[in-house]
Design a protein around this motif. Structure first.
Motif, PDB file in Angstrom:
ATOM      1  N   MET A  95       1.520  -1.261   0.246  1.00  0.00           N
ATOM      2  CA  MET A  95      -0.203   0.197  -0.083  1.00  0.00           C
ATOM      3  C   MET A  95       1.073   1.055  -0.156  1.00  0.00           C
ATOM      4  SD  MET A  95      -1.101  -0.354   4.040  1.00  0.00           S
ATOM      5  CE  MET A  95      -1.131  -2.587   3.359  1.00  0.00           C
ATOM      6  N   THR A  96       0.594   2.547   0.109  1.00  0.00           N
ATOM      7  CA  THR A  96       0.857   3.650   0.129  1.00  0.00           C
ATOM      8  C   THR A  96       1.938   3.482   1.087  1.00  0.00           C
ATOM      9  OG1 THR A  96      -0.837   4.333  -1.697  1.00  0.00           O
ATOM     10  CG2 THR A  96       0.664   6.025  -0.093  1.00  0.00           C
ATOM     11  N   GLU A  97       1.229   3.670   2.412  1.00  0.00           N
ATOM     12  CA  GLU A  97       1.658   3.441   3.478  1.00  0.00           C
ATOM     13  C   GLU A  97       2.699   2.421   3.722  1.00  0.00           C
ATOM     14  OE1 GLU A  97      -2.212   4.583   4.312  1.00  0.00           O
ATOM     15  OE2 GLU A  97      -1.463   3.023   3.105  1.00  0.00           O
ATOM     16  N   THR A  98       3.110   1.171   2.971  1.00  0.00           N
ATOM     17  CA  THR A  98       4.613   0.760   3.161  1.00  0.00           C
ATOM     18  C   THR A  98       5.298   1.169   1.880  1.00  0.00           C
ATOM     19  OG1 THR A  98       3.576  -1.437   1.856  1.00  0.00           O
ATOM     20  CG2 THR A  98       3.244  -1.709   4.437  1.00  0.00           C
ATOM     21  N   SER A  99       5.068   2.129   1.094  1.00  0.00           N
ATOM     22  CA  SER A  99       6.339   2.674  -0.058  1.00  0.00           C
ATOM     23  C   SER A  99       5.887   1.591  -1.131  1.00  0.00           C
ATOM     24  CB  SER A  99       7.452   2.179   0.369  1.00  0.00           C
ATOM     25  OG  SER A  99       8.438   3.442  -0.301  1.00  0.00           O
ATOM     26  N   SER A 100       4.630   1.620  -1.667  1.00  0.00           N
ATOM     27  CA  SER A 100       4.648  -0.500  -2.550  1.00  0.00           C
ATOM     28  C   SER A 100       4.882  -1.492  -2.119  1.00  0.00           C
ATOM     29  CB  SER A 100       5.873   0.239  -3.875  1.00  0.00           C
ATOM     30  OG  SER A 100       5.307  -0.689  -4.569  1.00  0.00           O
ATOM     31  N   HIS A 101       5.268  -2.430  -2.610  1.00  0.00           N
ATOM     32  CA  HIS A 101       4.866  -3.894  -2.130  1.00  0.00           C
ATOM     33  C   HIS A 101       5.612  -4.401  -0.642  1.00  0.00           C
ATOM     34  CE1 HIS A 101       7.771  -4.318  -5.106  1.00  0.00           C
ATOM     35  NE2 HIS A 101       8.168  -4.925  -4.819  1.00  0.00           N
ATOM     36  N   ILE A 102       5.044  -5.130   0.210  1.00  0.00           N
ATOM     37  CA  ILE A 102       6.258  -6.111   1.322  1.00  0.00           C
ATOM     38  C   ILE A 102       5.934  -7.374   1.202  1.00  0.00           C
ATOM     39  CG2 ILE A 102       5.533  -3.623   2.789  1.00  0.00           C
ATOM     40  CD1 ILE A 102       3.467  -6.866   3.774  1.00  0.00           C
ATOM     41  N   ALA A 103       5.336  -7.681  -0.016  1.00  0.00           N
ATOM     42  CA  ALA A 103       5.451  -9.188  -0.077  1.00  0.00           C
ATOM     43  C   ALA A 103       4.637  -9.051  -1.621  1.00  0.00           C
ATOM     44  CB  ALA A 103       4.177  -9.697   0.448  1.00  0.00           C
ATOM     45  N   LEU A 104       4.754 -10.786  -1.614  1.00  0.00           N
ATOM     46  CA  LEU A 104       5.083 -10.901  -3.249  1.00  0.00           C
ATOM     47  C   LEU A 104       4.580 -12.769  -3.163  1.00  0.00           C
ATOM     48  CD1 LEU A 104       7.980  -9.694  -4.853  1.00  0.00           C
ATOM     49  CD2 LEU A 104       6.191  -8.568  -4.990  1.00  0.00           C
ATOM     50  N   ARG A 105       4.085 -13.176  -4.160  1.00  0.00           N
ATOM     51  CA  ARG A 105       3.808 -14.289  -5.028  1.00  0.00           C
ATOM     52  C   ARG A 105       3.492 -14.539  -6.345  1.00  0.00           C
ATOM     53  NH1 ARG A 105      -2.811 -15.005  -3.044  1.00  0.00           N
ATOM     54  NH2 ARG A 105      -3.376 -13.886  -3.995  1.00  0.00           N
ATOM     55  N   ARG A 106       3.761 -15.308  -6.429  1.00  0.00           N
ATOM     56  CA  ARG A 106       4.504 -15.995  -7.709  1.00  0.00           C
ATOM     57  C   ARG A 106       3.109 -15.987  -8.191  1.00  0.00           C
ATOM     58  NH1 ARG A 106       9.916 -18.749 -10.752  1.00  0.00           N
ATOM     59  NH2 ARG A 106       9.088 -17.865 -13.404  1.00  0.00           N
ATOM     60  N   LEU A 107       2.453 -16.410  -9.750  1.00  0.00           N
ATOM     61  CA  LEU A 107       1.249 -17.145 -10.184  1.00  0.00           C
ATOM     62  C   LEU A 107       1.883 -17.404 -10.392  1.00  0.00           C
ATOM     63  CD1 LEU A 107       0.550 -13.849  -9.915  1.00  0.00           C
ATOM     64  CD2 LEU A 107      -1.233 -14.288 -11.931  1.00  0.00           C
ATOM     65  N   MET A 108       1.364 -18.882 -10.400  1.00  0.00           N
ATOM     66  CA  MET A 108       1.102 -20.358 -10.911  1.00  0.00           C
ATOM     67  C   MET A 108       0.544 -21.250 -11.810  1.00  0.00           C
ATOM     68  SD  MET A 108       4.313 -20.842 -10.025  1.00  0.00           S
ATOM     69  CE  MET A 108       5.170 -22.910  -9.996  1.00  0.00           C
ATOM     70  N   TYR A 109       0.495 -22.160 -12.866  1.00  0.00           N
ATOM     71  CA  TYR A 109      -0.934 -22.518 -13.151  1.00  0.00           C
ATOM     72  C   TYR A 109      -1.501 -23.447 -12.709  1.00  0.00           C
ATOM     73  CZ  TYR A 109       1.384 -20.974 -17.870  1.00  0.00           C
ATOM     74  OH  TYR A 109       1.352 -20.260 -18.746  1.00  0.00           O
ATOM     75  N   HIS A 110      -2.249 -22.869 -11.566  1.00  0.00           N
ATOM     76  CA  HIS A 110      -2.719 -24.150 -11.010  1.00  0.00           C
ATOM     77  C   HIS A 110      -4.795 -23.085 -10.142  1.00  0.00           C
ATOM     78  CE1 HIS A 110      -2.645 -20.567  -7.676  1.00  0.00           C
ATOM     79  NE2 HIS A 110      -3.140 -20.909  -7.245  1.00  0.00           N
ATOM     80  N   ASN A 111      -6.140 -24.009  -9.563  1.00  0.00           N
ATOM     81  CA  ASN A 111      -7.005 -23.056  -9.866  1.00  0.00           C
ATOM     82  C   ASN A 111      -7.043 -22.221  -8.938  1.00  0.00           C
ATOM     83  OD1 ASN A 111      -9.471 -22.664  -9.230  1.00  0.00           O
ATOM     84  ND2 ASN A 111     -10.103 -24.611  -9.348  1.00  0.00           N
ATOM     85  N   ILE A 112      -6.920 -20.905  -9.611  1.00  0.00           N
ATOM     86  CA  ILE A 112      -7.532 -19.650  -8.573  1.00  0.00           C
ATOM     87  C   ILE A 112      -8.570 -19.366  -7.249  1.00  0.00           C
ATOM     88  CG2 ILE A 112      -9.138 -18.518  -9.805  1.00  0.00           C
ATOM     89  CD1 ILE A 112      -7.708 -16.190  -9.814  1.00  0.00           C
ATOM     90  N   SER A 113      -9.013 -20.853  -7.311  1.00  0.00           N
ATOM     91  CA  SER A 113      -9.609 -21.012  -6.073  1.00  0.00           C
ATOM     92  C   SER A 113      -8.758 -21.546  -4.896  1.00  0.00           C
ATOM     93  CB  SER A 113     -11.127 -21.559  -6.516  1.00  0.00           C
ATOM     94  OG  SER A 113     -10.746 -22.712  -6.414  1.00  0.00           O
ATOM     95  N   ILE A 114      -8.042 -21.965  -5.027  1.00  0.00           N
ATOM     96  CA  ILE A 114      -6.765 -22.199  -3.749  1.00  0.00           C
ATOM     97  C   ILE A 114      -5.869 -21.050  -3.471  1.00  0.00           C
ATOM     98  CG2 ILE A 114      -5.811 -24.434  -3.568  1.00  0.00           C
ATOM     99  CD1 ILE A 114      -6.178 -26.086  -4.886  1.00  0.00           C
ATOM    100  N   PRO A 115      -6.300 -20.953  -3.186  1.00  0.00           N
ATOM    101  CA  PRO A 115      -5.348 -19.641  -2.105  1.00  0.00           C
ATOM    102  C   PRO A 115      -3.731 -19.357  -2.198  1.00  0.00           C
ATOM    103  CG  PRO A 115      -6.142 -19.684  -0.173  1.00  0.00           C
ATOM    104  CD  PRO A 115      -6.900 -20.357  -0.930  1.00  0.00           C
ATOM    105  N   THR A 116      -2.771 -19.092  -3.052  1.00  0.00           N
ATOM    106  CA  THR A 116      -1.240 -19.262  -2.535  1.00  0.00           C
ATOM    107  C   THR A 116      -0.943 -18.346  -1.401  1.00  0.00           C
ATOM    108  OG1 THR A 116      -0.168 -18.494  -3.932  1.00  0.00           O
ATOM    109  CG2 THR A 116      -1.236 -20.742  -4.086  1.00  0.00           C
ATOM    110  N   ILE A 123      -4.790 -12.944   3.020  1.00  0.00           N
ATOM    111  CA  ILE A 123      -5.306 -12.094   2.549  1.00  0.00           C
ATOM    112  C   ILE A 123      -6.789 -12.214   2.392  1.00  0.00           C
ATOM    113  CG2 ILE A 123      -6.287  -9.656   1.964  1.00  0.00           C
ATOM    114  CD1 ILE A 123      -3.581  -9.518   3.488  1.00  0.00           C
ATOM    115  N   HIS A 124      -8.036 -12.229   4.112  1.00  0.00           N
ATOM    116  CA  HIS A 124      -9.321 -12.647   3.274  1.00  0.00           C
ATOM    117  C   HIS A 124      -9.948 -11.433   2.657  1.00  0.00           C
ATOM    118  CE1 HIS A 124      -7.649 -16.180   5.009  1.00  0.00           C
ATOM    119  NE2 HIS A 124      -7.665 -15.893   6.384  1.00  0.00           N
ATOM    120  N   GLY A 125      -9.037 -10.232   2.672  1.00  0.00           N
ATOM    121  CA  GLY A 125     -10.306  -9.115   2.412  1.00  0.00           C
ATOM    122  C   GLY A 125     -10.205  -8.208   3.536  1.00  0.00           C
ATOM    123  N   ARG A 126     -10.787  -6.719   3.292  1.00  0.00           N
ATOM    124  CA  ARG A 126      -9.910  -6.112   3.974  1.00  0.00           C
ATOM    125  C   ARG A 126     -11.928  -5.978   6.188  1.00  0.00           C
ATOM    126  NH1 ARG A 126      -7.112  -1.511   2.885  1.00  0.00           N
ATOM    127  NH2 ARG A 126      -8.076  -0.568   4.356  1.00  0.00           N
TER     128      ARG A 126
END
Length: 344
Positions: A165-186, A230-233
């Motif tokens: 977010m803006t307060e963290t000066s852009s990203h503080i964490a990443l996850r690599r997109l993979m070929y899998h079912n998007i309904s299964i969170p990584t 992350i589940h939501g705000r």
């Protein structure tokens, strides 16, 4: 998303002037996705540290090439400039639009940062073999739809979804997109020297060496000190029949059902018994009669199959939407995020 070239050049010049002035801070505007945009001050050394973490992760050196196609008025665009300055590498730029052209940037790029609404434009270029060879694609902003997820995987050697977010000066964490079912969170994995935990409300708390502890408004599950979901705000949580529903979680699960319809979000409307009932609002002007701006529609696919039945199979009982509401156009913030509204 579109910006005139003169406005973009002026925006970029203004940021560089502010960055090079004697002040220790710059002024940044938040996205406004959860309320009115506000101005905050960020320490330049804090931003430099964030840029160095990203540069290390993406192996950005003085020989790298970065490309900017985001507004410099917001943190994501500013940080692309700072990463290039910290690495001493080449940065090409073009005015932000949903269809970046990449003209004049060369055939090989180390890093391009985009938002979800730009994915299709890049994907179309890749189909025409006009997209440069991109080593890393960094995607920020709103969570990806199933369609965006699938297209994004075709854009580069490695594609990353970011959390920040803006307060963290852009990203503080990443996850690599993979070929899998998007309904299964990584899970997201934090960058070095950043740790996370949850407070009593279940919201993510970020511990960084260069800044005071940052308490977010995002409901999270902690997997380790450096991994989380992350589940939501917190302020987006819906209450139906006394039970909590995280709309972002529901959207993540039912996203594949809306690929052929349009962008959507989960919200609620008043109900005499349950207080609120869950509904889906979808941008589907082709489903509306002439002159009608909003209407409840039958949720069926092109073959006429009942998609509500699929949602009942995928979701817990209290999470199942009671209706699908079509609108001609969803309201969005200046950087393309959908503005969530409860129906009345």
């Amino acid at each position: 998303m579109y910006m005139d070239s003169k406005d973009f050049a002026s925006q970029l010049k203004e940021f560089l002037t502010e960055w090079n002035n004697p002040s220790d801070y710059i002024t940044v505007c938040t996205s406004g996705s959860t309320g009115r945009p506000k101005e905050i001050r960020l320490d330049k050394n804090f931003m430099r540290a964030s840029a160095r973490r990203s540069n290390t992760h993406f192996n950005i050196t003085s020989k790298s090439r970065l490309h900017l196609c985001l507004p410099v008025s917001h943190i994501a665009g500013k940080m692309m400039v700072v990463r290039a300055l910290e690495a001493g590498c080449r940065l090409t730029a073009e005015p932000p639009s949903s269809t970046p052209s990449f003209k004049g940037c060369g055939r090989h790029l180390t890093l391009v940062a985009i938002v979800g609404s730009q994915i299709k434009g890049l994907y179309d270029l890749s189909l025409k073999r006009e997209l440069p060879n991109i080593t890393h694609v960094l995607i920020g902003g709103s969570p990806l739809t199933q369609e965006q997820h699938s297209m994004a995987l075709e854009l580069g050697k490695s594609v990353w979804e970011s959390y920040g977010m803006t307060e963290t000066s852009s990203h503080i964490a990443l996850r690599r997109l993979m070929y899998h079912n998007i309904s299964i969170p990584t899970p997201f994995h934090t960058l070095p020297k950043i740790k996370v935990h949850c407070n009593d409300l279940g919201c993510l708390v970020v511990d960084m060496l260069e800044a005071p502890q940052i308490v977010t408004n995002d409901i999270a599950t902690i997997i380790s000190k450096r991994e989380f979901l992350i589940h939501g705000r917190y302020d987006n949580v819906l209450i139906s029949g006394g039970l909590k529903v995280h709309p972002e979680t529901v959207e993540h699960i039912i996203g594949p059902l809306f690929i052929d319809m349009g962008d959507f979000y989960v919200t609620s409307r008043p109900h005499p018994k349950w207080g609120e009932e869950i509904v889906v609002v979808v941008e589907a002007p082709d489903r509306l009669p002439t002159g009608v701006t909003q209407a409840e529609i039958a949720f069926t696919d092109r073959a006429g199959h009942d998609m509500m039945a699929w949602m009942r199979d995928l979701l817990q009982r209290h999470e199942v939407p009671h209706a699908v509401i079509a609108v001609r156009k969803l309201e969005r913030t200046s950087n393309g995020k959908i503005v969530r509204k409860k129906l009345t």
